[in-house]
Design an enzyme around this catalytic site. Structure first.
Site, PDB file in Angstrom:
ATOM      1  N   HIS A 194      28.458  -3.431  38.137  1.00 48.07           N
ATOM      2  CA  HIS A 194      29.768  -3.606  37.526  1.00 48.07           C
ATOM      3  C   HIS A 194      29.828  -2.822  36.228  1.00 48.07           C
ATOM      4  O   HIS A 194      28.915  -2.889  35.407  1.00 48.07           O
ATOM      5  CB  HIS A 194      30.063  -5.073  37.230  1.00 48.07           C
ATOM      6  CG  HIS A 194      31.388  -5.268  36.556  1.00 48.07           C
ATOM      7  ND1 HIS A 194      32.569  -5.323  37.260  1.00 48.07           N
ATOM      8  CD2 HIS A 194      31.723  -5.375  35.239  1.00 48.07           C
ATOM      9  CE1 HIS A 194      33.565  -5.465  36.416  1.00 48.07           C
ATOM     10  NE2 HIS A 194      33.082  -5.492  35.186  1.00 48.07           N
ATOM     11  N   ASP A 214      39.907 -17.073  38.124  1.00 47.42           N
ATOM     12  CA  ASP A 214      39.813 -15.854  37.322  1.00 47.42           C
ATOM     13  C   ASP A 214      41.018 -14.958  37.547  1.00 47.42           C
ATOM     14  O   ASP A 214      41.513 -14.327  36.613  1.00 47.42           O
ATOM     15  CB  ASP A 214      38.529 -15.088  37.654  1.00 47.42           C
ATOM     16  CG  ASP A 214      38.463 -13.779  36.888  1.00 47.42           C
ATOM     17  OD1 ASP A 214      38.384 -13.830  35.643  1.00 47.42           O
ATOM     18  OD2 ASP A 214      38.550 -12.712  37.518  1.00 47.42           O
ATOM     19  N   ARG A 263      45.513 -13.452  30.312  1.00 51.85           N
ATOM     20  CA  ARG A 263      44.868 -12.876  29.129  1.00 51.85           C
ATOM     21  C   ARG A 263      45.493 -11.543  28.757  1.00 51.85           C
ATOM     22  O   ARG A 263      45.637 -11.203  27.583  1.00 51.85           O
ATOM     23  CB  ARG A 263      43.371 -12.690  29.379  1.00 51.85           C
ATOM     24  CG  ARG A 263      42.585 -13.997  29.335  1.00 51.85           C
ATOM     25  CD  ARG A 263      41.200 -13.820  29.934  1.00 51.85           C
ATOM     26  NE  ARG A 263      40.472 -12.728  29.303  1.00 51.85           N
ATOM     27  CZ  ARG A 263      39.671 -11.905  29.957  1.00 51.85           C
ATOM     28  NH1 ARG A 263      39.505 -12.012  31.265  1.00 51.85           N
ATOM     29  NH2 ARG A 263      39.038 -10.955  29.314  1.00 51.85           N
ATOM     30  N   SER A 278      34.852 -13.845  33.294  1.00 53.52           N
ATOM     31  CA  SER A 278      35.661 -13.143  34.291  1.00 53.52           C
ATOM     32  C   SER A 278      34.794 -12.249  35.169  1.00 53.52           C
ATOM     33  O   SER A 278      34.861 -12.293  36.401  1.00 53.52           O
ATOM     34  CB  SER A 278      36.736 -12.313  33.582  1.00 53.52           C
ATOM     35  OG  SER A 278      37.467 -11.543  34.507  1.00 53.52           O
ATOM     36  N   LYS A 329      33.304 -13.431  39.390  1.00 60.21           N
ATOM     37  CA  LYS A 329      33.559 -12.626  40.600  1.00 60.21           C
ATOM     38  C   LYS A 329      32.253 -12.147  41.210  1.00 60.21           C
ATOM     39  O   LYS A 329      32.084 -12.143  42.445  1.00 60.21           O
ATOM     40  CB  LYS A 329      34.466 -11.435  40.253  1.00 60.21           C
ATOM     41  CG  LYS A 329      35.891 -11.821  39.878  1.00 60.21           C
ATOM     42  CD  LYS A 329      36.785 -10.614  39.765  1.00 60.21           C
ATOM     43  CE  LYS A 329      36.500  -9.758  38.552  1.00 60.21           C
ATOM     44  NZ  LYS A 329      37.294 -10.068  37.385  1.00 60.21           N
TER      45      LYS A 329
END
Length: 432
Positions: free
Chosen positions: A91, A170, A177, A192, A196
């Protein structure tokens, strides 16, 4: 003999908001209740907005953040990835020209791991992996859980949108947000990202935490704090996890946009491409393979052409044509070097905003993007340049957007007399 009667603790959203507003630590029970309540609609958007701002202002400790993440994972389903290979994901916290997922996923798959890459769309100056891949004719982002598992077994890599059952809390909170000025909260960012990734079900995870003008974390201290939070959550949930802190003061590679970044990724997979993109792709691949327990040399696999073949199979499996011509912006505008010297600054944020204004990005999640829009960097910091030399090529289908893109670049390009020492691409590595 009498026994005391115990009653479940009854929470209200206002009590939870007040606790965090006043700097108190939220209990596990409060966190579980408020995340579940928000997912089910019992806690209203305006109440969660107030809580998000209280968290932004007063923070959460490591235990609170881990519990918050757990509650978001439990708001939905968790993928079961029994695919016959070790699973590992990557990520990135987002940057400019950051197309690394595109060559990385098929490369790591070609080395023998399985890569379930559930990705997102761009917002503001940072690009989105799904937007890039949708520039390929026919390619589709939405897959069912069964399709994800089947593709991991047959190809070894999948890049797609998160299925609707994964961490729905989320999904709701992310949108909130963005419109309430609470994006930059480290606990909320960490929760967040990790909710995931944990729900996705991979056994190992490598994080690319960007630092610099084109990143959400502008300073090394901020990036380090986020990286530690992410790694701690991963360890708490039993993941083998690493974080690389990487520079995002200069755009990655030469292409910034959607189709242009796909084209550059294919260059890398065919054995070419910009040095920085290749360097980061290989560094992340080595870390992912080490975390997955796979003994392979990604540089040799990249040179062999196997990674490109895996890319082509991955694209075809999702309905895309890897051989189809990619869209090209109908209008081109060349920005020339203003004077002789050395290019000392090509600011990532300025280039990212310019690409966004040309149509490559979006201001709101529902906005469309232009597949062919973007910026091509024809020189990089450290290059000796001469007046009148092409520096940037702006591409768009809406030429009226060019003046706003040029305004975004103002101050982001600096020509000096002597080279400035280059910042290392990989700043630090943390391992859990």
């Amino acid at each position: 003999m009498t026994h005391p009667v115990t009653h479940p603790v009854i929470h209200t959203a206002v009590d939870v908001i007040r606790a965090k507003r006043d700097g108190l630590r939220l209990t596990d029970d409060q966190i579980d209740w408020v995340v579940d309540g928000y997912t089910r609609g019992v806690v209203a958007d305006e109440q969660m907005s107030a809580l998000a701002m209280a968290i932004y202002l007063n923070g959460m400790d490591a235990a609170e953040t881990a519990r918050w993440t757990r509650a978001m994972v439990l708001s939905g389903t968790r993928l079961s990835l029994e695919v016959g290979r070790p699973t590992v994901d990557k990520h990135s916290t987002g940057g400019v020209g950051d197309k690394i997922t595109l060559p990385l996923a098929p490369l790591v798959a070609a080395c023998g791991a399985a890569v379930p890459q559930l990705s997102g769309r761009g917002l503001g100056h940072t690009g989105g992996t799904l937007d890039k891949l949708e520039a390929i004719p026919g390619w589709r982002a939405q897959l069912s859980e069964d399709e994800v598992v089947a593709q991991l077994r047959s190809v070894g890599a999948v890049i797609c949108a998160a299925t609707t059952g994964l961490a729905p809390a989320d999904r709701k909170l992310y949108a909130l947000r963005d419109v309430t000025g609470t994006v930059e909260s480290i606990p909320l960012i960490a929760g967040s990202i990790m909710s995931k990734k944990i729900a996705e079900g991979a056994q190992a995870l490598v994080l690319d935490v960007k630092v610099g003008s084109g990143a959400f974390m502008k300073s090394l201290d901020q990036a380090r704090a986020l990286a530690h939070a992410l790694v701690d959550i991963g360890v708490d949930h039993g993941l083998r996890v690493s974080a690389l802190l990487t520079d995002m003061s200069v755009p990655l590679g030469r292409a910034v946009g959607n189709a242009v970044e796909v084209a550059e990724s294919v260059e890398v997979l065919r054995g070419g491409g910009p040095e920085d993109v290749v360097e980061l792709t290989l560094a992340l691949a080595r870390e992912m393979l080490a975390r997955a327990g796979v003994d392979a040399d990604p540089a040799a696999v990249l040179a062999s052409g196997e990674a490109y073949e895996t890319w082509a199979r991955m694209i075809r499996a999702q309905g895309g044509d890897p051989d189809a011509p990619l869209p090209v912006g109908a209008h081109k505008h060349v920005v020339e070097v203003p004077e002789d010297g050395v290019l000392t600054t090509l600011d990532a944020y300025a280039v990212g905003v310019a690409a966004w204004r040309l149509g490559a990005g979006r201001a709101r999640k529902e906005d469309p993007v232009q597949a062919g829009a973007g910026v091509i960097c024809l020189a990089k910091p450290g290059d000796v340049v001469v007046a009148g030399q092409p520096l940037l090529e702006l591409r768009t289908d809406t030429p009226e957007a060019v003046p706003a893109a040029l305004e975004a670049l103002r101050g982001g390009i600096v020509i000096g007399d002597t080279p400035v020492p280059a910042t290392p691409l990989i700043r630090e590595t943390l391992r859990g």
